[in-house]
Scaffold this motif. Structure first.
Motif, PDB file in Angstrom:
ATOM      1  N   THR A 202       0.290  -2.278   3.207  1.00  0.00           N
ATOM      2  CA  THR A 202       1.802  -2.287   2.038  1.00  0.00           C
ATOM      3  C   THR A 202       1.898  -2.756   1.034  1.00  0.00           C
ATOM      4  O   THR A 202       2.399  -4.349   0.726  1.00  0.00           O
ATOM      5  N   ALA A 203       1.556  -2.678   0.368  1.00  0.00           N
ATOM      6  CA  ALA A 203       1.979  -3.295  -1.234  1.00  0.00           C
ATOM      7  C   ALA A 203       3.297  -4.169  -0.968  1.00  0.00           C
ATOM      8  O   ALA A 203       4.554  -3.246  -0.493  1.00  0.00           O
ATOM      9  N   THR A 204       3.597  -5.497  -1.305  1.00  0.00           N
ATOM     10  CA  THR A 204       5.072  -5.642  -1.835  1.00  0.00           C
ATOM     11  C   THR A 204       5.894  -5.092  -2.466  1.00  0.00           C
ATOM     12  O   THR A 204       7.045  -4.968  -1.984  1.00  0.00           O
ATOM     13  N   PHE A 205       6.026  -3.922  -3.397  1.00  0.00           N
ATOM     14  CA  PHE A 205       6.109  -3.215  -4.232  1.00  0.00           C
ATOM     15  C   PHE A 205       6.533  -2.150  -3.693  1.00  0.00           C
ATOM     16  O   PHE A 205       7.314  -1.100  -4.215  1.00  0.00           O
ATOM     17  N   LEU A 206       6.138  -2.109  -2.554  1.00  0.00           N
ATOM     18  CA  LEU A 206       6.610  -0.337  -1.460  1.00  0.00           C
ATOM     19  C   LEU A 206       6.887  -0.812  -0.195  1.00  0.00           C
ATOM     20  O   LEU A 206       7.010  -0.325   0.150  1.00  0.00           O
ATOM     21  N   ARG A 207       7.820  -1.974  -0.176  1.00  0.00           N
ATOM     22  CA  ARG A 207       8.064  -2.553   1.312  1.00  0.00           C
ATOM     23  C   ARG A 207       9.390  -1.997   1.366  1.00  0.00           C
ATOM     24  O   ARG A 207      10.262  -1.474   2.427  1.00  0.00           O
ATOM     25  N   ARG A 218      -3.712   4.665  -1.895  1.00  0.00           N
ATOM     26  CA  ARG A 218      -4.639   3.427  -2.929  1.00  0.00           C
ATOM     27  C   ARG A 218      -4.237   1.977  -2.498  1.00  0.00           C
ATOM     28  O   ARG A 218      -5.112   1.508  -2.229  1.00  0.00           O
ATOM     29  N   PHE A 219      -3.176   1.737  -2.229  1.00  0.00           N
ATOM     30  CA  PHE A 219      -3.412   0.407  -1.851  1.00  0.00           C
ATOM     31  C   PHE A 219      -3.997   0.066  -0.884  1.00  0.00           C
ATOM     32  O   PHE A 219      -5.413  -1.129  -0.173  1.00  0.00           O
ATOM     33  N   ALA A 220      -3.178   0.864  -0.031  1.00  0.00           N
ATOM     34  CA  ALA A 220      -3.548   0.467   1.908  1.00  0.00           C
ATOM     35  C   ALA A 220      -5.172   0.967   1.622  1.00  0.00           C
ATOM     36  O   ALA A 220      -5.914   0.478   2.121  1.00  0.00           O
ATOM     37  N   GLY A 221      -5.719   1.576   1.667  1.00  0.00           N
ATOM     38  CA  GLY A 221      -7.475   2.682   0.847  1.00  0.00           C
ATOM     39  C   GLY A 221      -7.893   0.894   0.595  1.00  0.00           C
ATOM     40  O   GLY A 221      -9.127   0.841   1.134  1.00  0.00           O
ATOM     41  N   GLY A 222      -7.192   0.608  -0.550  1.00  0.00           N
ATOM     42  CA  GLY A 222      -8.353  -0.212  -0.818  1.00  0.00           C
ATOM     43  C   GLY A 222      -8.130  -1.733   0.176  1.00  0.00           C
ATOM     44  O   GLY A 222      -9.326  -1.960  -0.103  1.00  0.00           O
ATOM     45  N   ILE A 223      -7.820  -1.841   0.896  1.00  0.00           N
ATOM     46  CA  ILE A 223      -7.237  -2.697   1.887  1.00  0.00           C
ATOM     47  C   ILE A 223      -8.629  -2.784   2.830  1.00  0.00           C
ATOM     48  O   ILE A 223      -9.470  -3.648   3.375  1.00  0.00           O
ATOM     49  N   LEU A 224      -8.352  -1.389   3.320  1.00  0.00           N
ATOM     50  CA  LEU A 224      -9.495  -1.602   4.490  1.00  0.00           C
ATOM     51  C   LEU A 224     -11.091  -1.438   3.724  1.00  0.00           C
ATOM     52  O   LEU A 224     -11.783  -1.382   4.484  1.00  0.00           O
ATOM     53  N   ALA A 283      -1.781  -5.630  -9.301  1.00  0.00           N
ATOM     54  CA  ALA A 283      -1.127  -4.425  -8.869  1.00  0.00           C
ATOM     55  C   ALA A 283       0.467  -4.856  -8.807  1.00  0.00           C
ATOM     56  O   ALA A 283       0.366  -5.134  -7.784  1.00  0.00           O
ATOM     57  N   GLU A 284       1.011  -3.886 -10.284  1.00  0.00           N
ATOM     58  CA  GLU A 284       2.774  -3.755  -9.513  1.00  0.00           C
ATOM     59  C   GLU A 284       3.026  -2.731  -9.503  1.00  0.00           C
ATOM     60  O   GLU A 284       4.191  -2.330  -9.199  1.00  0.00           O
TER      61      GLU A 284
END
Length: 452
Positions: A202-207, A218-224, A283-284
């Protein structure tokens, strides 16, 4: 009451099924708990396995009927096997639902044998680089299909990815997406129960607010993808936090785990993959995260990078012979596997200037660094990409400049403000003086009147 006795027969659409016994607990049905419900393993009279997902009351929504219709067209793609399913509903399955009302809007679908990515990570056993590449390429291919269709899983995590044939050769391994009930599509209504809280994806800007949009993965998929690629490193396996590589609280922070992951990706797969992770990490908003199409291109380059590394040194020397004086000044495109300490500092300085918005200085630093590498070297490619991004930022600043005041304008405005203030001050003095004068004059008239 569900689940029934292990020997109870369930008739689903004219086919008879029984619950499969748990391999470790005699007399108990084989079920796997999830956030939205429990998936039970079934077997029919022909010995074919299937799965029955029984949702918790909060997730028994008629919208899953529409969701299943949308998913039907995508089941031909790899990684989406469980999207081929039947929903139990009052119109077609009243007899079964009358007996077991808990099955309302339950999903009957293929059973996938495998382990979740989170379980594999908890095992801390490294994969081969070929296995890591295969998993990442299968996952990115599946996610690109969804991305191009304007669809998002919207709850991507290690526990929602099944790894099939995890202990087999790379060519036999695959990835399947599960738990798709929160999927985004423009034809669907936003679910009432979106995932909340911080996870290792979870990106910090989505918590605080989350996201339910075509960009949600996009964010979770990139980390995976980064985790899968780097899991061929024993150092990465040892440093992993738990059922995700990152501790949820260190997401998008400059932690030791991030530095190690970044360095591992760059060393094993080249600069393009590492550059995408860097962009994702800083990313922000989701729009700034790399698309899965970009990840596909980067992985294609990574495959070439890996293949080039596998070429015996003697063969590379024959293919890439250079004049002696040139090789003294420029590193070979294959011989360079790491930056020198001075080059690392220079690259870090350029990236810091870029993050601070000092684009001109960053471009200058990148320019000095890129001159040290051969045009075809991986580092040359990475720095070229960075310079292009910085140049775009400079162009945007030039053609869409923010309004700025020159020193002359600032001084003139200050002088005007000072003059205005001085005028106001003088006006108040005049008013007060006039008031005092009027009061004194009235007092004099009053005294004269008394003596008359």
């Amino acid at each position: 009451m569900f689940p029934p006795d292990i020997n109870t027969e369930l008739r689903i659409r004219n086919q008879v099924y029984r619950l499969v016994q748990h391999p470790q607990f005699e007399g108990m049905p084989y079920g796997q708990e999830g956030r939205e419900g429990t998936v039970y393993k079934l077997i029919n009279s022909s010995g074919e396995n299937s799965a029955l997902k029984v949702f918790r009351p909060a997730f028994r929504q008629p919208s899953v009927m529409k969701l299943t219709e949308l998913m039907a067209d995508l089941t031909v793609h790899s990684g989406l096997s469980v999207w081929s399913r039947t929903i139990l509903n009052p119109i077609e399955d009243m007899e079964l639902l009358g007996q077991y009302p808990e099955l309302l809007y339950g999903a009957h679908m293929p059973w996938i044998d495998g382990v979740t990515w989170s379980e594999l990570m908890l095992g801390r056993e490294a994969l081969s680089r070929e296995q890591s590449m295969k998993l990442a390429m299968v996952l990115v291919s599946t996610m690109a299909v969804l991305e191009q269709a304007g669809i998002a899983h919207a709850d991507l995590s290690a526990s929602n990815l099944l790894i099939v044939n995890a202990n087999q050769e790379a060519e036999d391994m695959s990835v399947e997406l599960v738990d798709v009930e929160g999927m985004y599509a423009k034809q669907l209504e936003e679910p009432d129960n979106l995932p909340e809280g911080a996870t290792g994806y979870t990106a910090t800007f989505l918590r605080e607010y989350g996201d339910w949009s075509p960009l949600a993965d996009r964010f979770a998929g990139g980390i995976l993808l980064a985790e899968m690629l780097a899991w061929s490193s024993t150092d990465i396996c040892k440093q992993a936090w738990g059922d995700s590589y990152f501790d949820p609280q260190e997401i998008q922070q400059q932690s030791e785990r991030y530095v190690l992951l970044q360095a591992t990706l760059e060393q094993q797969y080249g600069p393009e993959v590492a550059a995408l992770l860097d962009r994702l990490w800083n990313a922000e908003q989701l729009q700034q995260c790399p698309t899965f199409g970009e990840w596909q291109i980067a992985l294609a380059s990574a495959k070439q990078f890996v293949e080039q590394e596998a070429i015996p040194t003697s063969e590379m020397e024959k293919e890439l012979e250079q004049p002696a004086e040139e090789s003294n000044h420029l590193p070979s495109e294959y011989a360079v596997n790491a930056l020198s300490h001075a080059q690392e500092n220079q690259l870090a300085r350029a990236r810091q200037l870029e993050r601070q918005g000092n684009l001109t200085s960053a471009f200058w630093e990148y320019g000095k660094l890129i001159e040290q590498f051969n045009d075809r070297s991986p580092f040359h490619v990475e720095i070229s990409i960075a310079m292009e991004q910085v140049q775009e930022g400079i162009d945007q600043t030039v053609f869409n400049p923010e309004p700025k005041q020159t020193l002359v304008k600032k001084g003139w405005n200050q002088l005007i403000q000072q003059n205005k203030q001085s005028t106001y001050d003088r006006m108040w003095i005049y008013v007060i003086g006039a008031s005092v004068g009027a009061l004194v004059f009235a007092l004099i008239i009053y005294v004269i009147g008394l003596f008359k």
